[in-house]
Design an enzyme around this catalytic site. Structure first.
Site, mmCIF file in Angstrom:
data_model
loop_
_atom_site.group_PDB
_atom_site.id
_atom_site.type_symbol
_atom_site.label_atom_id
_atom_site.label_comp_id
_atom_site.label_asym_id
_atom_site.label_seq_id
_atom_site.Cartn_x
_atom_site.Cartn_y
_atom_site.Cartn_z
ATOM 1 C CG ASP A 199 -38.796 1.014 24.984
ATOM 2 O OD1 ASP A 199 -37.887 1.372 25.740
ATOM 3 O OD2 ASP A 199 -39.647 0.147 25.276
HETATM 4 P P1 NAP Z 1 -42.122 3.239 26.706
HETATM 5 O O1 NAP Z 1 -40.833 2.904 26.055
HETATM 6 O O2 NAP Z 1 -42.866 2.201 27.391
HETATM 7 O O3 NAP Z 1 -41.796 4.435 27.723
HETATM 8 C C1 NAP Z 1 -42.788 5.135 28.367
HETATM 9 C C2 NAP Z 1 -42.128 6.135 29.297
HETATM 10 O O4 NAP Z 1 -43.181 6.942 29.817
HETATM 11 C C3 NAP Z 1 -41.444 5.485 30.486
HETATM 12 O O5 NAP Z 1 -40.039 5.516 30.344
HETATM 13 C C4 NAP Z 1 -41.945 6.282 31.694
HETATM 14 O O6 NAP Z 1 -40.821 6.836 32.395
HETATM 15 C C5 NAP Z 1 -42.782 7.397 31.079
HETATM 16 N N1 NAP Z 1 -43.985 7.686 31.842
HETATM 17 C C6 NAP Z 1 -44.835 6.817 32.409
HETATM 18 N N2 NAP Z 1 -45.823 7.469 33.039
HETATM 19 C C7 NAP Z 1 -45.580 8.794 32.858
HETATM 20 C C8 NAP Z 1 -46.249 9.970 33.271
HETATM 21 N N3 NAP Z 1 -47.354 9.942 34.021
HETATM 22 N N4 NAP Z 1 -45.724 11.164 32.901
HETATM 23 C C9 NAP Z 1 -44.585 11.214 32.168
HETATM 24 N N5 NAP Z 1 -43.921 10.125 31.742
HETATM 25 C C10 NAP Z 1 -44.417 8.928 32.102
HETATM 26 O O7 NAP Z 1 -43.122 3.920 25.677
HETATM 27 P P2 NAP Z 1 -43.008 4.168 24.126
HETATM 28 O O8 NAP Z 1 -41.784 4.970 23.800
HETATM 29 O O9 NAP Z 1 -44.344 4.703 23.708
HETATM 30 O O10 NAP Z 1 -42.748 2.743 23.490
HETATM 31 C C11 NAP Z 1 -43.751 1.745 23.461
HETATM 32 C C12 NAP Z 1 -43.179 0.388 23.843
HETATM 33 O O11 NAP Z 1 -44.218 -0.586 23.861
HETATM 34 C C13 NAP Z 1 -42.114 -0.108 22.861
HETATM 35 O O12 NAP Z 1 -41.175 -0.894 23.536
HETATM 36 C C14 NAP Z 1 -42.953 -0.978 21.931
HETATM 37 O O13 NAP Z 1 -42.175 -1.958 21.245
HETATM 38 C C15 NAP Z 1 -43.880 -1.625 22.955
HETATM 39 N N6 NAP Z 1 -45.041 -2.167 22.231
HETATM 40 C C16 NAP Z 1 -45.991 -1.329 21.760
HETATM 41 C C17 NAP Z 1 -47.012 -1.842 20.986
HETATM 42 C C18 NAP Z 1 -48.053 -0.973 20.358
HETATM 43 O O14 NAP Z 1 -48.867 -1.514 19.629
HETATM 44 N N7 NAP Z 1 -48.062 0.331 20.583
HETATM 45 C C19 NAP Z 1 -47.070 -3.195 20.755
HETATM 46 C C20 NAP Z 1 -46.087 -4.024 21.265
HETATM 47 C C21 NAP Z 1 -45.083 -3.486 22.011
HETATM 48 P P3 NAP Z 1 -40.945 7.272 33.922
HETATM 49 O O15 NAP Z 1 -41.478 6.093 34.670
HETATM 50 O O16 NAP Z 1 -39.553 7.644 34.291
HETATM 51 O O17 NAP Z 1 -41.877 8.432 33.969
#
Ligand code: NAP
Length: 462
Positions: free
Chosen positions: A386
């Site tokens: 994301d």
């Molecule tokens: P993300 O959008 O959740 O994407 C994580 C990606 O990691 C997934 O597409 C998944 O694809 C891949 N993945 C999972 N396990 C894996 C593994 N073992 N090896 C390789 N890839 C793996 O993560 P992000 O880009 O870090 O974004 C964070 C999200 O959380 C955002 O939407 C944000 O708004 C939300 N959020 C975060 C917080 C915070 O405080 N950090 C708070 C509120 C909301 P596959 O399954 O295809 O592998």
């Protein structure tokens, strides 16, 4: 004042200063460890100071509670890093339950003669405590996937919820003028508990970390109210610090996702986009092997690594450190681009990379690194999705439109390590993967980075 009272005041004063310093130190990865120690020491002093109170006539129940609490706390402390948000939600639930029980006990100790000011803060304490208790339990259940993550909505949900809150305030005002109505006090506990549950049901899993930090703020405010009830200055200050920092964190997280508070609380985010993702046809992508990736990385001058939730799940940070070492040894300039909401909690990526001893000056915030992408040879995205989605910049119909992202698509080559084409937490497709310059490296982050390290360490790309 007798000696023990002086000691208590001194312990509280030092504890208060340590809490303030702790928050200050936790704002930078370089001093965060010291911040945790300061917070722990402050809490120890606060407990010791409280145990010195002359009002305590029997330590038996306190000892039992200390043992029970320590057992639960030690077990909670052992959860996986990726489960920290739900663990935090559980801690808030315990804290809020404690505040509610203390408030209830105080009320029944003093009723029917509770002065208006005291009754008002007691009401604030139990309302905030009760709603935080059930709200935090619901949030933990959603994050642990015991409860459905998707937002559950029904017509008029917001009106029902706000009416419940209004009724609680109405009952609180009544109790201030009629503290002798002990039966009505139960309503003050029951309605906010119901409100806490209903408040969380329409909120999607993706917004849960923001909501948890908001609940953290409520728990802090209820503890501050308890400080007024018990006439305890330390509780007032610690609760206010907790309340303010939780609120600031929620605001910052909402900003990083370009969302407003009302949208987080009432927007039922996470519902529409799942439907969009499900309706899309599979587009072609280019994939590459670890060997090919190693050749490109070793030939680069500048590489920006963008870690995300997948790196945390795979616990790939130590392999990432090995890759950093291998590339820098070859003269490649390697930096890390950190998005404020990458992963599942604020600072998630900083903590993991710091654990793997990546130098702090190589971890750059989104605003610092974004200008560098056009001069970057390779943006290596490791388990992030994301936070790299260009639709946030270009597609007004995207649910994350307007959310600031890491501009990895502006690098000359983009490489993305993930296991398949699954969406990220927001549940939406990522156009980055279909760009001509993007190579998909399909596999688990830890083993794939390990394979690249082996290749870079060998003769490839030399
Ligand atoms: P993300 O959008 O959740 O994407 C994580 C990606 O990691 C997934 O597409 C998944 O694809 C891949 N993945 C999972 N396990 C894996 C593994 N073992 N090896 C390789 N890839 C793996 O993560 P992000 O880009 O870090 O974004 C964070 C999200 O959380 C955002 O939407 C944000 O708004 C939300 N959020 C975060 C917080 C915070 O405080 N950090 C708070 C509120 C909301 P596959 O399954 O295809 O592998």
């Amino acid at each position: 004042m007798i000696l023990s009272e002086h000691l208590i005041e001194l312990a509280y004063l030092i504890a208060t200063s340590l809490f303030v310093l702790s928050l200050k130190w936790m704002s930078s990865p370089a001093t965060a460890r010291r911040g945790v120690w300061a917070g722990e020491l402050g809490m120890l002093l606060a407990i010791v100071g409280t145990l010195l109170h002359k009002g305590i006539v029997d330590y038996k129940w306190i000892a039992i509670a200390l043992v029970l609490g320590s057992i639960i706390g030690a077990a909670l402390g052992r959860v996986q890093m990726t489960a920290v948000p739900q663990r935090t939600a559980l801690s808030h639930a315990f804290g809020a339950l404690c505040v509610t029980l203390v408030g209830t006990a105080e009320y029944y100790l003093q009723a029917p003669d509770v002065p208006p000011f005291k009754m008002a803060v007691l009401c604030a304490e139990v309302i905030l405590g009760s709603l935080t208790f059930t709200g935090s339990l619901m949030a933990a259940g959603k994050l642990q996937e015991i409860l459905p993550q998707r937002p559950i909505t029904y017509k008029g949900a917001n009106i029902v919820n706000l009416s419940l809150l209004a009724v609680s305030f109405g009952v609180a005002v009544f109790m201030v003028f009629h503290p002798e109505q002990t039966e009505i006090f139960h309503v003050l506990l029951a309605i906010p508990m119901l409100f806490g549950m209903l408040m969380i049901i329409p909120i999607g899993g993706a917004d849960m970390p923001t909501v948890i930090s908001l609940l953290n703020s409520y728990a802090g405010l209820s503890a501050a109210a308890m400080g007024f009830v018990l006439n305890n200055k330390l509780l007032i200050v610690a609760g206010a610090l907790d309340g303010a920092s939780g609120f600031i964190l929620s605001v910052n997280m909402s900003k990083a996702m370009n969302r407003s508070f009302t949208n987080v609380l009432f927007g039922a985010f996470g519902q529409e986009q799942t439907k969009v993702a499900a309706g899309q046809e599979a587009l072609p992508v280019k994939s590459a092997t670890a060997e090919e990736a190693a050749v490109i990385l070793a030939a680069a001058n500048k590489v920006v690594v963008v870690p995300g939730y997948g790196m945390a799940v795979a616990q790939a940070q130590h392999k990432v450190r090995e890759l950093y070492d291998a590339l820098t040894k070859r003269g490649v300039d390697v930096a890390f681009g950190i998005h404020p909401v990458a992963g599942r909690m604020p600072g998630h990526m900083n903590v993991l990379l710091a654990e793997a001893d990546i130098p702090y000056d190589k971890m750059l915030d989104m605003d610092e690194i974004n200008g560098d992408f056009p001069q970057t040879d390779v943006a290596l995205v490791i388990g992030a999705n994301d936070v790299t989605n260009p639709a946030a910049r270009s597609d007004p119909s995207s649910p994350i439109y307007g959310m600031p992202i890491l501009d990895v698509d502006k690098a000359r080559t983009v490489m993305v390590i993930k296991r398949g084409m699954s969406p990220g937490f927001a549940g939406i497709d990522n156009p980055l993967y279909y760009l001509d310059k993007t190579l998909m490296l399909f596999g688990d982050a830890r083993s794939f980075v390990g394979d690249i390290v082996r290749e870079v360490g060998g003769d490839h790309g030399a």
